[in-house]
Design a protein around this motif. Structure first.
Motif, PDB file in Angstrom:
ATOM      1  N   ARG A 158      -0.196  -1.271 -32.889  1.00  0.00           N
ATOM      2  CA  ARG A 158       0.469  -1.199 -34.222  1.00  0.00           C
ATOM      3  C   ARG A 158      -0.257  -1.597 -35.209  1.00  0.00           C
ATOM      4  O   ARG A 158      -0.230  -1.326 -36.228  1.00  0.00           O
ATOM      5  N   PHE A 159      -0.721  -2.775 -34.838  1.00  0.00           N
ATOM      6  CA  PHE A 159      -1.732  -3.369 -36.114  1.00  0.00           C
ATOM      7  C   PHE A 159      -2.838  -2.627 -36.421  1.00  0.00           C
ATOM      8  O   PHE A 159      -3.205  -2.800 -37.625  1.00  0.00           O
ATOM      9  N   LEU A 160      -3.437  -1.800 -35.417  1.00  0.00           N
ATOM     10  CA  LEU A 160      -4.737  -1.225 -35.797  1.00  0.00           C
ATOM     11  C   LEU A 160      -4.261  -0.133 -36.816  1.00  0.00           C
ATOM     12  O   LEU A 160      -5.284   0.695 -37.338  1.00  0.00           O
ATOM     13  N   THR A 161      -3.234   0.673 -36.691  1.00  0.00           N
ATOM     14  CA  THR A 161      -2.685   1.723 -37.498  1.00  0.00           C
ATOM     15  C   THR A 161      -2.268   1.415 -38.931  1.00  0.00           C
ATOM     16  O   THR A 161      -1.567   2.269 -39.546  1.00  0.00           O
ATOM     17  N   SER A 162      -1.979   0.106 -39.218  1.00  0.00           N
ATOM     18  CA  SER A 162      -1.355  -0.344 -40.529  1.00  0.00           C
ATOM     19  C   SER A 162      -2.174  -1.527 -40.941  1.00  0.00           C
ATOM     20  O   SER A 162      -3.119  -2.087 -40.219  1.00  0.00           O
ATOM     21  N   THR A 163      -2.177  -1.701 -42.235  1.00  0.00           N
ATOM     22  CA  THR A 163      -2.762  -2.890 -43.100  1.00  0.00           C
ATOM     23  C   THR A 163      -1.854  -4.210 -42.758  1.00  0.00           C
ATOM     24  O   THR A 163      -2.219  -5.226 -43.486  1.00  0.00           O
ATOM     25  N   LYS A 164      -0.414  -4.063 -42.546  1.00  0.00           N
ATOM     26  CA  LYS A 164       0.358  -5.380 -42.028  1.00  0.00           C
ATOM     27  C   LYS A 164       1.166  -5.086 -41.061  1.00  0.00           C
ATOM     28  O   LYS A 164       1.198  -4.119 -40.423  1.00  0.00           O
ATOM     29  N   ILE A 165       1.853  -6.310 -40.601  1.00  0.00           N
ATOM     30  CA  ILE A 165       2.718  -6.206 -39.495  1.00  0.00           C
ATOM     31  C   ILE A 165       3.873  -5.432 -39.770  1.00  0.00           C
ATOM     32  O   ILE A 165       4.566  -5.623 -40.646  1.00  0.00           O
ATOM     33  N   ASP A 166       4.138  -4.541 -38.897  1.00  0.00           N
ATOM     34  CA  ASP A 166       5.351  -3.849 -39.005  1.00  0.00           C
ATOM     35  C   ASP A 166       6.561  -4.318 -38.405  1.00  0.00           C
ATOM     36  O   ASP A 166       6.520  -5.217 -37.458  1.00  0.00           O
ATOM     37  N   SER A 167       7.737  -3.831 -38.985  1.00  0.00           N
ATOM     38  CA  SER A 167       8.930  -4.178 -38.146  1.00  0.00           C
ATOM     39  C   SER A 167       9.532  -3.637 -37.247  1.00  0.00           C
ATOM     40  O   SER A 167       9.286  -1.922 -37.255  1.00  0.00           O
ATOM     41  N   PRO A 168      10.141  -3.778 -35.933  1.00  0.00           N
ATOM     42  CA  PRO A 168      10.315  -5.299 -35.609  1.00  0.00           C
ATOM     43  C   PRO A 168       8.878  -5.756 -34.845  1.00  0.00           C
ATOM     44  O   PRO A 168       8.228  -5.004 -34.562  1.00  0.00           O
TER      45      PRO A 168
END
Length: 310
Positions: free
Chosen positions: A102-112
């Motif tokens: 999930r982190f590899l597809t976003s620039t920040k930590i996603d919820s939950p």
């Protein structure tokens, strides 16, 4: 007879197309490598970002305040000589357990986001939390025993998520122990409210309403379910940062109806004299009068309007 007619150098069928496709794959690989988009590069960057050092709040008066950046450490079993009574446990910090994909597809930590107990005790983005108000208290006001507050991750890559828990449901529980789930969400609600309780149950009511001391053992209780935050060394799992341990909300009592050390936590602040340092296991601050006699916490000054100064 027996002579080979064909060998690998013979060009058959769509040989030029295959050669061109292979060259395109190599060019694409080189381009992604130059841009830092390869999976192995992202993984290395992901770990470096989350392990960046942070600066904790410097408590000038020995108390915890709203807006302070702190880390929560379960001190474990400090006395190795007591291993015959209680198994020795290393201290562990409350930290984010981030799903790599999930982190590899976003620039920040996603919820939950899950949480875990880590043996890394230094302040990093993973384990630094901010004491946040839920009742209108201002930054700089002291947090008091029995007062509701929220624990929030840092802004930016940490996602500004809140430590949350709820009653155990049939399909909602901790994956190892099957106890009450604790995780991080982006919604601030009643489920994100916690309270600090004094460690000694016989003195708990005496301390209710007075400023929370930093760097001493306390209990972190969930406001809605009245269950204490716990670190469970019995249940471990592998993460990108090594073996870590399960965090849950469940109160463990000993034979004297006192909370066990699984529920003990230290709200750790920074060491003013050491960059990225902490005051973990520092001696308990003591207020003294003019005659150098120890004071009861009830005799401490009123910090309702006093601002911390260094």
């Amino acid at each position: 007879m027996g002579q080979r007619t064909y060998n690998p150098s013979v060009l058959l069928h769509n040989w030029f197309e295959d050669l061109t496709l292979d060259q395109d794959v190599i060019k694409d690989f080189i381009a992604k490598k130059e841009r830092g988009e390869l999976l192995i590069q992202k993984m290395g960057s992901y770990k470096e970002i989350l392990l960046d050092k942070t600066e904790l709040a410097k408590s000038c008066d020995g108390y915890v305040h709203f807006g302070d950046a702190v880390i929560l450490i379960n001190p474990g079993t400090v006395d190795k000589n007591a291993a015959n009574i209680h198994p020795f446990r290393h201290p562990m910090s409350l930290t984010m357990n981030v799903d790599q994909s999930r982190f590899l597809t976003s620039t920040k930590i996603d919820s939950p986001c899950e949480v875990s107990g880590s043996l890394e005790l230094g302040p990093t983005i993973r384990n630094t939390f901010v004491i946040s108000s839920v009742d209108g208290s201002c930054d700089g006001d002291p947090l008091r025993y029995g007062q509701s507050f929220a624990l929030r991750t840092l802004e930016g890559v940490a996602g500004q998520l809140y430590l949350t828990s709820d009653i155990k449901l049939f399909l909602k529980f901790a994956r190892k122990s099957r106890m009450q789930l604790v995780n991080l969400t982006d919604q601030l609600s009643f489920l994100s409210c916690w309270q600090v309780l004094y460690l000694d149950p016989q003195m708990r009511l005496e301390y209710d309403g007075y400023p929370v001391q930093a760097n001493v053992k306390v209990l972190i209780s969930h406001t809605r379910t009245n269950q204490a935050l716990a670190a469970l060394p019995k249940y471990s799992f592998w993460t990108a940062f090594g073996r870590e341990y399960e965090i849950t909300a469940n109160t463990f009592y000993d034979s004297h109806r006192a909370e066990e050390d699984l529920n003990h936590w230290v709200i750790v602040t920074g060491d003013p004299g050491v960059p990225h340092g902490t005051l973990f296991q520092a001696p308990q601050p003591i207020c003294k009068d003019e005659n150098s006699k120890e004071k009861h916490p009830r005799a401490s000054p009123d910090y309702s309007t006093q601002q911390p100064t260094c």
